[in-house]
Motif scaffolding. Structure first.
Motif, PDB file in Angstrom:
ATOM      1  N   ASP A 335      50.219 -23.656  -5.341  1.00 20.66           N
ATOM      2  CA  ASP A 335      50.724 -22.659  -4.390  1.00 20.66           C
ATOM      3  C   ASP A 335      50.365 -21.233  -4.780  1.00 20.66           C
ATOM      4  O   ASP A 335      50.804 -20.287  -4.138  1.00 20.66           O
ATOM      5  CB  ASP A 335      52.248 -22.784  -4.242  1.00 20.66           C
ATOM      6  N   TYR A 336      49.544 -21.070  -5.834  1.00 19.05           N
ATOM      7  CA  TYR A 336      49.244 -19.707  -6.289  1.00 19.05           C
ATOM      8  C   TYR A 336      48.486 -18.888  -5.244  1.00 19.05           C
ATOM      9  O   TYR A 336      48.793 -17.720  -5.009  1.00 19.05           O
ATOM     10  CB  TYR A 336      48.465 -19.717  -7.603  1.00 19.05           C
ATOM     11  N   LEU A 337      47.471 -19.485  -4.617  1.00 22.61           N
ATOM     12  CA  LEU A 337      46.693 -18.731  -3.644  1.00 22.61           C
ATOM     13  C   LEU A 337      47.554 -18.282  -2.458  1.00 22.61           C
ATOM     14  O   LEU A 337      47.553 -17.087  -2.123  1.00 22.61           O
ATOM     15  CB  LEU A 337      45.483 -19.531  -3.170  1.00 22.61           C
ATOM     16  N   PRO A 338      48.317 -19.180  -1.799  1.00 18.99           N
ATOM     17  CA  PRO A 338      49.151 -18.695  -0.698  1.00 18.99           C
ATOM     18  C   PRO A 338      50.214 -17.696  -1.146  1.00 18.99           C
ATOM     19  O   PRO A 338      50.549 -16.765  -0.404  1.00 18.99           O
ATOM     20  CB  PRO A 338      49.778 -19.972  -0.125  1.00 18.99           C
ATOM     21  N   ARG A 339      50.726 -17.853  -2.345  1.00 21.49           N
ATOM     22  CA  ARG A 339      51.713 -16.892  -2.846  1.00 21.49           C
ATOM     23  C   ARG A 339      51.083 -15.510  -3.044  1.00 21.49           C
ATOM     24  O   ARG A 339      51.694 -14.480  -2.730  1.00 21.49           O
ATOM     25  CB  ARG A 339      52.319 -17.383  -4.168  1.00 21.49           C
ATOM     26  N   ILE A 340      49.862 -15.497  -3.587  1.00 19.96           N
ATOM     27  CA  ILE A 340      49.165 -14.217  -3.763  1.00 19.96           C
ATOM     28  C   ILE A 340      48.870 -13.586  -2.411  1.00 19.96           C
ATOM     29  O   ILE A 340      49.103 -12.379  -2.205  1.00 19.96           O
ATOM     30  CB  ILE A 340      47.864 -14.424  -4.579  1.00 19.96           C
ATOM     31  N   GLN A 341      48.374 -14.390  -1.488  1.00 18.09           N
ATOM     32  CA  GLN A 341      48.047 -13.853  -0.152  1.00 18.09           C
ATOM     33  C   GLN A 341      49.298 -13.318   0.531  1.00 18.09           C
ATOM     34  O   GLN A 341      49.253 -12.275   1.197  1.00 18.09           O
ATOM     35  CB  GLN A 341      47.369 -14.938   0.681  1.00 18.09           C
ATOM     36  N   GLU A 342      50.406 -14.012   0.374  1.00 19.03           N
ATOM     37  CA  GLU A 342      51.663 -13.546   0.960  1.00 19.03           C
ATOM     38  C   GLU A 342      52.114 -12.232   0.327  1.00 19.03           C
ATOM     39  O   GLU A 342      52.533 -11.300   1.021  1.00 19.03           O
ATOM     40  CB  GLU A 342      52.752 -14.597   0.783  1.00 19.03           C
ATOM     41  N   ALA A 343      51.982 -12.158  -1.018  1.00 17.77           N
ATOM     42  CA  ALA A 343      52.373 -10.921  -1.711  1.00 17.77           C
ATOM     43  C   ALA A 343      51.505  -9.748  -1.270  1.00 17.77           C
ATOM     44  O   ALA A 343      51.997  -8.621  -1.118  1.00 17.77           O
ATOM     45  CB  ALA A 343      52.262 -11.130  -3.226  1.00 17.77           C
ATOM     46  N   LEU A 344      50.223 -10.002  -1.068  1.00 14.91           N
ATOM     47  CA  LEU A 344      49.311  -8.932  -0.658  1.00 14.91           C
ATOM     48  C   LEU A 344      49.569  -8.470   0.765  1.00 14.91           C
ATOM     49  O   LEU A 344      49.253  -7.314   1.107  1.00 14.91           O
ATOM     50  CB  LEU A 344      47.865  -9.401  -0.797  1.00 14.91           C
ATOM     51  N   ASN A 345      50.120  -9.333   1.598  1.00 17.97           N
ATOM     52  CA  ASN A 345      50.385  -8.995   2.993  1.00 17.97           C
ATOM     53  C   ASN A 345      51.725  -8.295   3.208  1.00 17.97           C
ATOM     54  O   ASN A 345      52.022  -7.859   4.322  1.00 17.97           O
ATOM     55  CB  ASN A 345      50.318 -10.249   3.868  1.00 17.97           C
ATOM     56  N   GLN A 346      52.530  -8.221   2.166  1.00 18.85           N
ATOM     57  CA  GLN A 346      53.848  -7.593   2.303  1.00 18.85           C
ATOM     58  C   GLN A 346      53.744  -6.080   2.361  1.00 18.85           C
ATOM     59  O   GLN A 346      52.850  -5.488   1.800  1.00 18.85           O
ATOM     60  CB  GLN A 346      54.755  -8.017   1.154  1.00 18.85           C
TER      61      GLN A 346
END
Length: 346
Positions: A335-346
């Motif tokens: 889940d690291y990639l979706p978590r990073i992408q989510e963090a970057l979109n915040q």
């Protein structure tokens, strides 16, 4: 220590050494019955060997020297950091293996080789993942980055902090590069990491994974046409001597990592561990600052040395070309990639 509050104890003979380290508040605490031992007094003389593979102009060395300075100051000189630059103790894989068995104490290591020991680090190598350095810092210094850093303990290493290699760019000796098609047929050195290899194969290059020490010789001999690295490395190693073209693709943001041998870390005095950890974090932040300050000057120097610099390639074309890399590796990182992408979109 507050020098203005220091007692004049020069006349005292047998206890001079201890008394010189007391300040007025500390003395008062002692009179009230609270024992005090200074942090510096707790630290026994210690020597740690810190190695990296680049030269003394590089930000790795700047980070190492800053670390050396902070540790010395915080321990009143009790701890000595010996710095070994220029791969004098081996390439980065060799350094990491040495740390695992305790023959090397610590190092500043590029993220790509680290990912060969802990797969999760490769998520940072995905092309065009981070839109800016600030975005990368928010992930690396936050929950996700620290979680991944902690996984180094599973392979007998201790992650201390993320320093910086920086955004990577392409150089070559053949011709200007503006779109992926311009890479067709070029023999391009990449880090010994599968994400790098696949990224540049998707871009059309003949990706050649090899250690940096070998790459320098290959560039001089013309057995490879180019390489990809941040501006600081391109400048520090005078690549304008062999490379005529620089393209600012900023295709991968690469952290560097302050890493310590876990056996060496466990062997430190308990009072020394937080000093080493804090010094690595401060030195890493300093290296990031210096990297940003120096890049404009370094680009100017490279231009004056004759390198043709393309500061605005077709980034959208490059991003589109590497889509298969995300398809291949996206699931590999849990889940690291979706978590990073989510963090970057915040």
């Amino acid at each position: 220590m507050n020098n203005l509050a220091r007692f004049n104890v020069n006349a005292v003979t047998k206890t001079t050494r201890q008394l010189k380290q007391f300040t007025l508040p500390i003395m008062c605490a002692g009179l009230l019955g609270f024992p005090f031992v200074s942090q510096a007094d707790e630290i026994a003389p210690t020597t740690l060997r810190l190695a990296h593979v680049v030269n003394t102009e590089d930000t790795y060395h700047i980070a190492a020297e800053r670390f050396q300075q902070i540790v010395s100051e915080q321990t009143d000189g009790a701890v000595t950091i010996e710095i070994y630059p220029n791969a004098s103790l081996g390439d980065e894989r060799t350094l990491l293996e040495g740390m695992q068995i305790g023959t090397v104490d610590m190092g500043v290591i590029t993220n790509g080789p680290v990912a060969n020991f802990v797969d999760a680090f490769s998520v940072f190598e995905l092309p065009f993942l981070f839109p800016s350095a600030e975005a990368a810092y928010s992930v690396l210094d936050g929950e996700i980055g620290q979680e991944i850093l902690g996984q180094l303990q599973d392979v007998n290493l201790k992650g201390l902090a993320y320093a910086e290699r920086g955004f990577r760019n392409i150089t070559n000796s053949k011709h200007a590069i503006n779109v992926p098609e311009d890479l067709e047929g070029l023999r391009l050195r990449v880090i010994e990491n599968e994400v790098y290899v696949d990224t540049f194969r998707e871009l059309g290059a003949n990706a050649v994974p090899m250690a940096w020490t070998e790459a320098l010789t290959a560039l001089q001999q013309g057995t490879i046409d180019g390489q990809e690295n941040p501006v600081n490395a391109i400048h520090a190693f005078n690549l304008a001597e062999t490379q005529d073209h620089l393209t600012m693709t900023r295709h991968i943001y690469a952290p560097a990592t302050f890493i310590m041998s876990l056996p060496a870390w466990n062997g430190l005095q308990e009072a020394l561990q937080p000093i080493v950890l804090d010094a690595a974090q401060q030195a890493s932040a300093y290296a990031r600052e210096q990297n940003a300050i120096m890049e404009a000057e370094q680009l100017a120097d490279l231009g004056e040395a004759g390198m043709e610099i393309n500061e605005s390639p077709d980034i959208e074309a490059f991003q589109a070309a590497v889509a298969p890399v995300y398809e291949k590796y996206g699931q590999q990182f849990g889940d690291y990639l979706p978590r990073i992408q989510e963090a970057l979109n915040q």
